[in-house]
Design a protein around this motif. Structure first.
Motif, short mmCIF file in Angstrom:
data_model
loop_
_atom_site.label_atom_id
_atom_site.label_comp_id
_atom_site.label_asym_id
_atom_site.label_seq_id
_atom_site.Cartn_x
_atom_site.Cartn_y
_atom_site.Cartn_z
N ASP A 178 0.85 -1.20 0.00
CA ASP A 178 0.00 0.00 0.00
C ASP A 178 0.88 1.25 0.00
O ASP A 178 0.76 2.14 0.85
CB ASP A 178 -0.92 0.00 1.22
CG ASP A 178 -2.01 -1.04 1.11
OD1 ASP A 178 -2.44 -1.33 -0.03
OD2 ASP A 178 -2.42 -1.58 2.15
N ARG A 271 3.13 1.95 -8.11
CA ARG A 271 2.79 1.27 -6.87
C ARG A 271 3.76 0.11 -6.70
O ARG A 271 4.09 -0.59 -7.67
CB ARG A 271 1.35 0.77 -6.90
CG ARG A 271 0.86 0.29 -5.55
CD ARG A 271 -0.61 0.01 -5.56
NE ARG A 271 -1.05 -0.57 -4.29
CZ ARG A 271 -2.26 -1.02 -4.07
NH1 ARG A 271 -3.18 -0.94 -5.03
NH2 ARG A 271 -2.59 -1.53 -2.90
N SER A 368 -0.81 1.38 7.38
CA SER A 368 -1.92 0.50 7.73
C SER A 368 -1.53 -0.64 8.67
O SER A 368 -2.38 -1.36 9.17
CB SER A 368 -2.54 -0.09 6.45
OG SER A 368 -1.56 -0.81 5.71
#
Length: 399
Positions: A178, A271, A368
């Protein structure tokens, strides 16, 4: 392109992908006197990727390829590292004592490897769409986009994180952190003011890294939690620059100016992908006389700066293991399989260790990740990787 539809060409060794690992692997075989071809889907050398840090273990591999002395002229050595926590007003400085490290323009590395090869090795405009084993010979058959085929005695996939060859080997799909990384180059015509250190600054959930390449050119990256907006920004370099400019507001003025004055053509946003350590531990990296190397084998996050160096190691180890078998006439497929198995065995624990260290580092950085998981990561890092730079001491050996 490859030729008429249905046509079958015969080759001893085929490498897929003219990136860093593919060209290094071809050059390693060339140094051993073994002919190969490289299939590259693009119509010319791909210079995307901006820049790449080569650490001491990578320079050992470049020395074996006889290109280290050429590349040293293109970039200054990294003399130290700085970690700066802007929120906490805290800074950690360390001299770089583990050996040679330089940040190279990716195009300089690619061009140097390419020009060290004979002119007919790389075949541009050759995109493979599938791989299968010939039922009669058990050798791999590569189908090209134009409908033609190439039959090879050995096939090596160096075709990156979305590898067609890795799919043939049935490797588990790559996973996504992420985290998004935006990278670029900034040129300072009158010389930049920065020391030749690798600097990383953190503020809130954004990290900015900066490494001078030479006295005028600086490589930088901005890492931040991935958002849907990153997909929109990634299609246009002006959008990438404006998006990055907004991310670095609140950072020191020289960082803001660095992003503002960056070279538009150099900007890219991606990403971060990785192969999970457990997949590398359990995955099968050979089917028949087919294998993989570089990112196709072990794509990992950029947290250790080892991706390029480890791909160079792969090239040396693979060529060393296959050279004796491929130089014999005729080539015995059983011996080729054994040689690839030796390569896989030699590389597996090396890449498992690196990917584990990278994976744990990524979890620590990720916003996260729960506090409990972060605590577990810290404990594992202390137990398994007490010396953060220990991986740079690895020596892949001689060709």
């Amino acid at each position: 392109m490859g030729g008429a539809e249905g046509e079958v060409k015969q080759e001893e060794m085929v490498i897929v992908g003219a990136g860093i690992c593919g060209l290094a692997t071809a050059l390693a075989f060339h140094r051993k006197g073994i002919r190969c071809i490289v299939l590259e889907r693009a119509e010319s050398l791909r210079s995307s990727g901006v820049a790449i840090t080569i650490l001491p273990n990578g320079w050992r591999a470049l020395h074996q390829l006889n290109v280290a002395s050429i590349l040293r002229k293109t970039a200054c050595p990294i003399l130290g590292t700085k970690d700066i926590w802007l929120d906490k007003n805290k800074q950690k400085d360390m001299p770089f004592i583990s050996g040679e490290a330089r940040c190279l323009k990716r195009s300089d590395l690619i061009d140097t490897l390419y020009h060290a090869l004979p002119p007919d090795v790389v075949k541009f405009g050759h995109q493979i769409i599938s791989v299968k084993l010939d039922p009669q010979t058990s050798y791999p058959m590569v189908q090209l986009q134009d409908g033609s085929f190439i039959a090879a005695k050995v096939l090596i996939g160096c075709d990156g994180a979305k590898s067609t060859v890795a799919d043939f080997l049935e490797l588990k799909p790559t996973k996504l952190f992420d985290l998004c990384s935006i990278r670029g180059l900034t040129n300072y015509p009158n010389c930049h003011p920065f020391a030749h250190d690798s600097v990383r600054m953190r503020r809130n959930n954004v990290s900015v890294g900066r490494i001078p390449i030479d006295s005028k050119l600086v490589y930088w990256f901005v890492a931040h939690p991935w958002m849907q907006a990153d997909n929109i920004a990634s299609v246009d370099t002006e959008l990438i620059r404006q998006y990055t400019f907004n991310l670095v507001k609140g950072f020191p003025k020289d960082v803001v100016e660095m992003v503002k004055n960056s070279d538009l053509d150099s900007l890219c946003s991606t990403r971060i992908r990785y192969r999970a350590p457990w997949d590398l531990l359990l995955g099968s990296f050979r089917k028949g006389t087919v294998t993989v190397a570089g990112d196709a084998m072990h794509v990992m996050g950029p947290y250790l700066g080892q991706g390029g160096s480890v791909g160079l190691e792969d090239a040396i180890v693979l060529a060393r293991n296959l050279a004796k078998t491929m130089s014999s006439t005729p080539t015995d497929p059983t011996n080729v399989k054994e040689a690839i198995d030796h390569y896989v065995k030699e590389r597996r624990m090396r890449i498992v260790q690196l990917s584990t260290q990278t994976y744990l580092t990524g979890l620590l950085i990720a916003e996260s990740t729960s506090l409990l998981v972060k605590f577990a990561c810290i404990v594992l890092m202390v137990i398994l990787f007490r010396k953060a730079s220990g991986q740079t001491k690895y020596d892949c050996g001689t060709l």
